[in-house]
Write an enzyme that holds these catalytic residues in place. Structure first.
Site, mmCIF file in Angstrom:
data_model
loop_
_atom_site.group_PDB
_atom_site.id
_atom_site.type_symbol
_atom_site.label_atom_id
_atom_site.label_comp_id
_atom_site.label_asym_id
_atom_site.label_seq_id
_atom_site.Cartn_x
_atom_site.Cartn_y
_atom_site.Cartn_z
ATOM 1 N N GLY A 59 -0.007 0.247 -5.824
ATOM 2 C CA GLY A 59 -0.688 -0.822 -6.566
ATOM 3 C C GLY A 59 -0.228 -0.896 -8.020
ATOM 4 N N GLU A 73 -7.524 11.478 -2.928
ATOM 5 C CA GLU A 73 -7.803 10.800 -1.658
ATOM 6 C C GLU A 73 -6.946 11.451 -0.563
ATOM 7 O OE1 GLU A 73 -6.263 6.785 -1.037
ATOM 8 O OE2 GLU A 73 -8.212 6.222 -0.196
ATOM 9 N N GLU A 85 -6.678 -3.945 -4.080
ATOM 10 C CA GLU A 85 -7.726 -3.170 -3.393
ATOM 11 C C GLU A 85 -7.109 -1.817 -3.095
ATOM 12 O OE1 GLU A 85 -10.776 -3.919 -2.657
ATOM 13 O OE2 GLU A 85 -10.914 -6.094 -2.736
ATOM 14 N N CYS A 131 -10.568 3.325 3.295
ATOM 15 C CA CYS A 131 -10.568 3.389 1.833
ATOM 16 C C CYS A 131 -11.930 3.797 1.299
ATOM 17 C CB CYS A 131 -10.151 2.043 1.259
ATOM 18 S SG CYS A 131 -11.084 0.682 1.943
ATOM 19 N N LYS A 173 2.879 -9.798 4.242
ATOM 20 C CA LYS A 173 3.669 -8.642 4.690
ATOM 21 C C LYS A 173 2.736 -7.560 5.225
ATOM 22 C CE LYS A 173 5.210 -4.843 3.021
ATOM 23 N NZ LYS A 173 5.112 -4.081 4.275
HETATM 24 P P1 NAD Z 1 0.639 2.033 0.864
HETATM 25 O O1 NAD Z 1 0.342 1.793 -0.567
HETATM 26 O O2 NAD Z 1 1.585 3.098 1.214
HETATM 27 O O3 NAD Z 1 1.203 0.717 1.554
HETATM 28 C C1 NAD Z 1 0.478 -0.491 1.518
HETATM 29 C C2 NAD Z 1 1.441 -1.636 1.674
HETATM 30 O O4 NAD Z 1 2.311 -1.659 0.541
HETATM 31 C C3 NAD Z 1 2.324 -1.556 2.898
HETATM 32 O O5 NAD Z 1 2.459 -2.850 3.442
HETATM 33 C C4 NAD Z 1 3.643 -1.093 2.321
HETATM 34 O O6 NAD Z 1 4.752 -1.501 3.093
HETATM 35 C C5 NAD Z 1 3.648 -1.807 0.992
HETATM 36 N N1 NAD Z 1 4.552 -1.260 -0.010
HETATM 37 C C6 NAD Z 1 5.059 -0.016 -0.102
HETATM 38 N N2 NAD Z 1 5.894 0.061 -1.159
HETATM 39 C C7 NAD Z 1 5.903 -1.148 -1.749
HETATM 40 C C8 NAD Z 1 6.557 -1.699 -2.886
HETATM 41 N N3 NAD Z 1 7.376 -0.976 -3.639
HETATM 42 N N4 NAD Z 1 6.316 -2.971 -3.206
HETATM 43 C C9 NAD Z 1 5.466 -3.718 -2.489
HETATM 44 N N5 NAD Z 1 4.833 -3.272 -1.379
HETATM 45 C C10 NAD Z 1 5.052 -1.995 -1.021
HETATM 46 O O7 NAD Z 1 -0.796 2.234 1.523
HETATM 47 P P2 NAD Z 1 -1.111 2.588 3.030
HETATM 48 O O8 NAD Z 1 -0.693 4.013 3.186
HETATM 49 O O9 NAD Z 1 -0.592 1.552 3.942
HETATM 50 O O10 NAD Z 1 -2.694 2.451 3.053
HETATM 51 C C11 NAD Z 1 -3.520 3.465 2.642
HETATM 52 C C12 NAD Z 1 -4.055 3.200 1.257
HETATM 53 O O11 NAD Z 1 -4.670 1.920 1.215
HETATM 54 C C13 NAD Z 1 -5.145 4.170 0.882
HETATM 55 O O12 NAD Z 1 -4.987 4.559 -0.444
HETATM 56 C C14 NAD Z 1 -6.411 3.355 1.036
HETATM 57 O O13 NAD Z 1 -7.492 3.809 0.277
HETATM 58 C C15 NAD Z 1 -5.953 2.004 0.641
HETATM 59 N N6 NAD Z 1 -6.833 0.972 1.188
HETATM 60 C C16 NAD Z 1 -7.683 0.306 0.338
HETATM 61 C C17 NAD Z 1 -8.545 -0.657 0.818
HETATM 62 C C18 NAD Z 1 -9.488 -1.387 -0.100
HETATM 63 O O14 NAD Z 1 -10.056 -2.393 0.308
HETATM 64 N N7 NAD Z 1 -9.679 -0.949 -1.327
HETATM 65 C C19 NAD Z 1 -8.541 -0.970 2.180
HETATM 66 C C20 NAD Z 1 -7.671 -0.289 3.017
HETATM 67 C C21 NAD Z 1 -6.807 0.669 2.502
#
Ligand code: NAD
Length: 501
Positions: free
Chosen positions: A253, A402, A271, A305, A195
């Site tokens: 997460g 963050e 992650e 991230c 997804k």
């Molecule tokens: P987000 O948590 O808002 O969304 C990530 C994904 O989760 C999206 O696909 C979203 O549709 C999905 N999602 C949202 N609600 C959900 C639910 N209830 N159940 C399952 N999936 C759901 O994050 P974002 O805004 O897309 O990305 C930014 C974040 O990602 C930042 O915190 C960043 O640090 C982190 N990030 C971490 C890494 C790493 O390797 N550690 C890499 C890239 C981004």
């Protein structure tokens, strides 16, 4: 030009052809409409224009994707040998390179990242991840053991694929994150329900098409596009999924981990976010440090991230370094990634821009000094000026949380011992990445031991190599992606004990 209309971009014919198609869900090797017939717009964050649509899946579509992945796992994919899997992954890498112009443009249009980065950095990294994992496909083995139980034994372990995996991606590096998840899962022999983030579905759909062209059987990679709160929840609660790999925010997460536990106790790797420290000592190559600091926080408008968002500079060089970083920030060109010569594109959405601006305002209200930047740019497009804040510290939201935008918090330290410096760096719930800038190897290695983060870089802030494990200490996550370590996420160990006599 700060803003541009979508029509101002000149697109590769392959990109234009892809965008003109009706994008369905990728289920069982076919592009299919969502069962409920719904679609959602895909936006360009630089022009705010919708430029294509994708299918909007519901939980019933996820059921179909999981069923296809299960059939493939128990059927065609199970009969593919490790060597054949390796060849398919290598073929994927070649196809990514051959289709690099199109993939880079799709990534740029959809995520806002400048095209030259997508073309020169992302395509290399994505292809390289498939190549690196291609090599592992034939090297996933168990061990033999020497039990001390009475009698004569032949005992060994088998390392087997974990099964059907659900993979959930963020919007900041859509194609890279897809590669980090798809390539090891396939090397290990798993099948996938992927997804992508709501905002950035395009490169995942294109990669799934290329996978078919690479000979990867139908049903091995299924892609469902739609809302995280609906189909993300359907994936993480699904009894037919054996493991979830998630990249995104710490908050989501935590929610996902709860779903995985309470549904069928599926395995889960996370992650998550970061607030990474950058520590500069007086003996460092300061020109390299300034370039590295600016790159670490302003690349992709800080939506990284591992962004180096907390800068600690020794007081002897603080003014010189921070002024140089601020000058560099002020000189960066902000504009649509699709138009040439821009260093920074937009942030992903209006909501993200508002969130970044709210942090800057909160920083000001809490006493931070804005050395450069601090404003949103343009009437259209989600642009934010590269911003450097001084006078920040623990207890302030800009320091503790963050921001996920181009905002750096600069702080000084004195002649403290390494434990005290490490304590400053470690004063965060996150522990993803960090960097140390010094020519003193003893300082570098001793501090590296003390810093609580999944990766410590010395004299660079990034080391994006497929062979290096990547992941978080503390609330930055569970598990490691990349490197040999990622295979632990996609395999499980079976001990076989044979009593011979
Ligand atoms: P987000 O948590 O808002 O969304 C990530 C994904 O989760 C999206 O696909 C979203 O549709 C999905 N999602 C949202 N609600 C959900 C639910 N209830 N159940 C399952 N999936 C759901 O994050 P974002 O805004 O897309 O990305 C930014 C974040 O990602 C930042 O915190 C960043 O640090 C982190 N990030 C971490 C890494 C790493 O390797 N550690 C890499 C890239 C981004």
């Amino acid at each position: 030009m700060l803003n541009a209309a979508f029509k101002d971009y000149s697109l590769h014919p392959a990109t234009a052809a892809f965008l003109a198609r009706a994008h369905g869900l990728m289920i069982d090797g076919r592009s299919v409409a969502a069962l409920a017939g719904r679609r959602r717009d895909v936006f360009d964050p630089a022009s705010e224009e919708a430029f294509t649509t994708v299918a909007e899946a519901s939980p019933e579509d996820v059921d179909l994707a999981v069923a296809a992945a299960r059939r493939a796992f128990e059927g065609d994919w199970a009969r593919v040998t490790p060597s054949q899997r390796g060849r398919m992954l290598n073929r994927m890498a070649e196809l990514i390179e051959t289709n690099g112009d199109e993939l880079a443009e799709l990534e740029c249009l959809n995520s806002g990242k400048p095209l030259q980065f997508c073309r020169n950095v992302d395509i290399f990294g994505v292809a390289d991840m498939f190549r690196y994992m291609a090599g592992w496909a034939t090297k996933i083995t168990g061990d033999t053991h020497n039990p001390s139980m009475p009698g004569e034994w032949h005992a060994y372990t088998l390392r087997q694929p974990v099964g059907v995996v659900g993979q959930i991606l963020p919007w900041n590096f859509p194609m890279n994150m897809a590669a980090w998840k798809i390539a090891p899962a396939l090397a290990a022999g798993c099948t996938i329900v992927l997804k992508p983030a709501e905002a950035t579905p395009l490169t995942a759909l294109r990669l799934a098409e290329l996978a078919l062209e690479a000979g990867i059987p139908a049903g091995v990679i299924n892609v469902v596009t739609g809302k995280g709160s609906v189909i993300g929840d359907a994936i993480t609660n699904h009894p037919g999924i054996d493991k979830v790999a998630f990249t995104g925010s710490t908050e989501v997460g935590q929610h996902i981990a709860r779903n995985c536990v309470s549904s069928n106790l599926k395995k889960v790797s996370l992650e998550l976010g970061g607030k990474s420290p950058v520590i500069v000592f007086p003996d460092a190559d300061l020109d390299a440090a300034v370039a590295g600091i600016a790159g670490s926080i302003f690349f992709h408008a800080g939506q990284v991230c591992a962004a180096g968002s907390r800068l600690y500079v020794h007081e002897k060089i603080y003014d010189r370094v921070v002024e140089a970083v601020a000058a560099k920030a002020a000189g960066l060109k902000v504009g649509p990634g699709m138009l040439p010569d821009h260093d920074l594109g937009p942030v992903i959405s209006r909501a993200q821009r508002e969130s970044v601006m709210a942090y800057i305002e909160k920083g000001r209200a809490e006493g931070a000094e804005v050395l450069t930047g601090g404003r949103a740019l343009g009437a259209k497009g989600h642009f934010v000026e590269p911003t450097v804040l001084a006078g920040t510290g623990p207890g302030m939201a800009v320091h503790d949380e963050e921001i996920f935008g181009p905002v750096l918090c600069a702080m000084r330290f004195g002649d403290e011992d390494l434990d005290a410096i490490a304590a400053r760096a470690n004063a965060s719930p996150y522990g993803l990445s960090s960097s140390i800038w010094t020519r003193d190897l003893s300082v570098a290695h001793r501090l590296a031991k003390r810093i609580q983060s999944g990766i410590v870089n010395v004299n660079t802030h990034t080391s994006p190599d497929a062979s290096l494990p990547y992941g978080g200490y503390k609330q930055s996550g569970w598990g490691r992606e990349r490197g040999a370590e990622v295979l632990d996420l996609y395999t499980q160990i079976k001990a076989v004990a044979v009593k011979l006599a």
